[in-house]
Design an enzyme around this catalytic site. Structure first.
Site, PDB file in Angstrom:
ATOM      1  CE1 TYR A 171      -5.330   6.227   0.073  1.00 35.59           C
ATOM      2  CE2 TYR A 171      -4.330   7.690   1.685  1.00 35.59           C
ATOM      3  CZ  TYR A 171      -5.419   7.308   0.931  1.00 35.59           C
ATOM      4  OH  TYR A 171      -6.605   8.003   1.030  1.00 35.59           O
ATOM      5  CB  CYS A 172      -0.693   4.547   6.090  1.00 37.86           C
ATOM      6  SG  CYS A 172       0.937   3.779   6.123  1.00 37.86           S
ATOM      7  CB  THR A 173       1.340   8.962   7.700  1.00 35.50           C
ATOM      8  OG1 THR A 173       0.037   8.873   8.274  1.00 35.50           O
ATOM      9  CG2 THR A 173       1.854  10.374   7.758  1.00 35.50           C
ATOM     10  CB  ILE A 200       0.592  10.492   2.364  1.00 37.38           C
ATOM     11  CG1 ILE A 200      -0.606   9.545   2.393  1.00 37.38           C
ATOM     12  CG2 ILE A 200       0.183  11.877   1.915  1.00 37.38           C
ATOM     13  CD1 ILE A 200      -1.499   9.718   3.616  1.00 37.38           C
TER      14      ILE A 200
END
Ligand SMILES: [Zn+2]
Ligand SMILES: [Zn+2]
Length: 294
Positions: A171-173, A200
């Site tokens: 996951y990332c932003t 996210i």
């Protein structure tokens, strides 16, 4: 004011020409922010009024290359950027590897991920962001690589090769780094990788802050956001000066220190954005010395 975060990996034949046209569009619409352009696609974060950002979305969707771009939207009190920048880069996420995007992992939706975590299924969450981002907020028990730029991610992956047959979710932003991070993992022989769709931001919007702790670092003037728009999460970091909960980063105002530190607003003001009293004193003495010599 509204904030738009978006990306699209798609062939852009002439990035220079695209840059010029896109800058004109952004200026016409009075938008501020930063858009990166490369042969591999675009990556942007911009702010404007609701009408201005809406017009921008329509303009981008009207271009068939970007007809399916997904926008992550947020509210902000003011422009999140001071300037309007469109920059041509060799990559929209600098990996400095020969990663092939066709190797990217399938998506897992926020709802699917939350269900898996609710049911205690074996899932290893892998944060594809930098250490200063995961420090102020992350999924519970996630692996958080100690990297300061994304191009260090592939050497991090070599250190977790014992997990190559475990179910991993990256996951990332907003999802852009995971397209490459998940491909890097697969190219290192990882067999069971998925990437969180929409990152996210979409997770917080769709299912709230369950299994999440802290805030989410953002690269505009807000600094960080609570991932569930309906409720605030508890902060997991503290002010370097007074130890009260805080998540705002500052760079020490003493130029040759330049340390990145977390502080509450009150201490930051009191210490004039220095990482320590020592730095403020050095700075103060120099200013006094300059004043005397003038
Ligand atoms: Zn403080
Ligand atoms: Zn300092």
């Amino acid at each position: 004011m509204r904030n738009l975060l978006f990306y699209k990996y798609v062939e852009i034949a002439d990035p220079e020409r695209f840059r010029e046209e896109h800058l004109t569009l952004l200026r016409q619409l009075n938008l501020k922010g930063k858009v990166l352009v490369a042969h591999e696609g675009i990556n942007g974060c911009i702010t404007g009024t609701e009408a201005e950002t809406e017009a921008y979305k329509q303009a981008l969707w009207a271009d068939e290359r970007f007809a399916d771009v997904e926008f992550k939207e947020g509210l902000t009190n003011e422009h999140g950027f001071r300037k309007t920048i469109v920059r041509v880069k060799s990559e929209i996420v600098a990996s400095r590897t020969t990663v092939t995007l066709q190797n990217k992992a399938p998506y897992i939706s926020p709802a699917e991920l939350k269900a898996a975590l609710d049911n205690n299924e074996e899932v290893i969450l892998l944060d594809a962001r930098n250490n200063y981002e995961s420090r102020i907020g992350k999924f519970n028990n996630a692996l958080t690589p100690d990297i300061t730029v994304f191009r260090e991610f592939s050497s991090y992956v070599e250190s977790i090769e014992h997990l190559k047959d475990k179910p991993i979710v990256t996951y990332c932003t907003g999802g852009i780094r995971c397209e490459k991070a998940s491909a890097v993992l697969k190219e290192h022989g990882f067999t069971n990788v998925r990437q969180l769709h929409g990152g996210i931001i979409k997770y917080g919007e769709h299912v709230g802050a369950a299994h999440w702790e802290g805030t989410c670092f953002v690269f505009d003037t807000r600094g960080s956001i609570h991932i569930d728009p309906a409720q605030q999460s508890e902060l997991i970091t503290k002010c370097a000066h007074c130890n009260l909960p805080a998540d705002a980063y500052y760079n020490c105002a003493l130029v040759n220190c330049d340390a990145r530190f977390i502080a509450c607003e009150q201490c930051a003001t009191q210490l004039e954005q220095h990482c320590s009293k020592q730095c403020r004193n050095i700075h103060g003495k120099r200013a006094a010395l300059r004043a005397r010599t003038v």
